[in-house]
Design an enzyme around this catalytic site. Sequence first.
Site, mmCIF file in Angstrom:
data_model
loop_
_atom_site.group_PDB
_atom_site.id
_atom_site.type_symbol
_atom_site.label_atom_id
_atom_site.label_comp_id
_atom_site.label_asym_id
_atom_site.label_seq_id
_atom_site.Cartn_x
_atom_site.Cartn_y
_atom_site.Cartn_z
ATOM 1 C CE LYS A 25 -5.543 -1.234 2.366
ATOM 2 N NZ LYS A 25 -5.262 -2.637 2.619
ATOM 3 C CG ASP A 33 -6.596 -4.629 5.244
ATOM 4 O OD1 ASP A 33 -6.173 -5.730 4.833
ATOM 5 O OD2 ASP A 33 -6.065 -3.554 4.949
ATOM 6 N NE ARG A 63 -2.043 -10.883 3.496
ATOM 7 C CZ ARG A 63 -2.286 -9.898 2.617
ATOM 8 N NH1 ARG A 63 -2.959 -8.823 2.962
ATOM 9 N NH2 ARG A 63 -1.854 -10.003 1.389
ATOM 10 C CG HIS A 94 -4.760 0.200 -2.837
ATOM 11 N ND1 HIS A 94 -4.984 0.828 -1.632
ATOM 12 C CD2 HIS A 94 -4.002 -0.877 -2.546
ATOM 13 C CE1 HIS A 94 -4.396 0.158 -0.662
ATOM 14 N NE2 HIS A 94 -3.778 -0.895 -1.196
ATOM 15 C CB SER A 116 -5.700 -6.891 1.840
ATOM 16 O OG SER A 116 -4.944 -5.795 2.243
#
Length: 436
Positions: free
Chosen positions: A187, A161, A168, A82, A183
Amino acid sequence: MRAVDLIVAKRAGAELSDQELEFIVNGVATDAIPEYQLTAWLMAVCWQGMSFREAAKLTDLMAHSGTILDLSEVGPTVVDKHSTGGIGDKTTLVFVPLVAAAGLPVAMLSGRGLGHTHGTLDKLEAIPGFKTNLSTDRFKRQLKEIGMAIGAQTKEFALVDGKLYALRDVTGTVESIPLIAASVLCKKIAAGANVIVIDVKSGSGAFMRSDKEAIELAEMLHKIGAKLNKSISCIVTDMNQPLGIAVGHTLEVIETIETLKGRGPSDLLEVCLSLGSLALTKAGRARHDTEAREILSDVLHSGAALKKFKELVQAQGGDARITDDYSLLPNAPVKYPVVSHQHKSLWVKEIDGRRVSSACNLMGAGRMKQGDNIDLAVGVEIKAKVGDQINNGEAIATIYGKSAEQCKLAAGELEKAYAFSEEPVMGLKLIKKALN
Ligand code: URA
């Protein structure tokens, strides 16, 4: 409990209890708390922060707001990667087929555009037919069949999320270390991988503008992972200029394919190789960085990684012919050069990613409110990077837009992204820190 009391408590800097956080996360999942109250609470978190206990609890609750995949049938080791968000960051699109071609399954839940950054899922959707809303069954089946899948938050996966992320994005509540950590990690926990590498971006184009904040975020990701039994490795990478040369969804897909063909920009390749090497060594597929890089370089230069990318596109419903024919991608008809009007030769000192992004967004590449359609064709190609010398009249960028007027508007914004120096400038250090 009442949402308003929790907003007031957080606004005053109080630490919320586990039950109070559960009330909020349940309220998001069931739509019992309206978005205006959630936004107020998110803004209070942005200002007041969270304790480590709150951030870890929020992560855990958000992860469990949907299914947690059990990937034991896929294999003993599954990788996930990520990024905390930057400009021109198409690393995931290269990383997934590269690491899968090296023999490791890669399972990813990615995001859409967030704040000033453009999202991996939006970039993938520039490929005609490409679907990211995979059911948990399909996600797992695809992983077993081709060793990689990239999905979105759905009703099944990381539900909370998905809702908070979209909120957001359009309410100025992205830049908060605990909110980003929760967040990202929820995931990663939901997708079920056991080798997780995170690229924490630092600089003017990132949510964390200083190395100090980026390291703080990396440490929080690492610590929350340890508490929730997930081993997280992070590298902090530079975002004081866009990564690579392409910014904008279609242009970034093209740059991904060029990179997989061995013709990509060196900074993008280096971030992909650093993250890939971390994944391969953590997974035991390579003994050390040198061996990992050799494996990755082999699959890149043999064409195996590009072949994997085509498989991924096909498996998720996309048109794999795009790898040979870029005209099948969304098309911006006008190419507009942005030239330097300085009277003498100067060196590029900085390229502010937020300005580059807002140049793209002036042409419709970003959302103004939830659910907006975005223009996947428009974007910017950076011609001069930090350390490059530029003479009067030379191009610093090319804008891809729908009309000359639109391009002119974007060019005005893009020029403000560049800072120049009369003295030679060193290139930027790309990899700033690693946390294993
Ligand atoms: N990526 C995410 O998934 N969430 C954030 O908050 C920032 C980057």
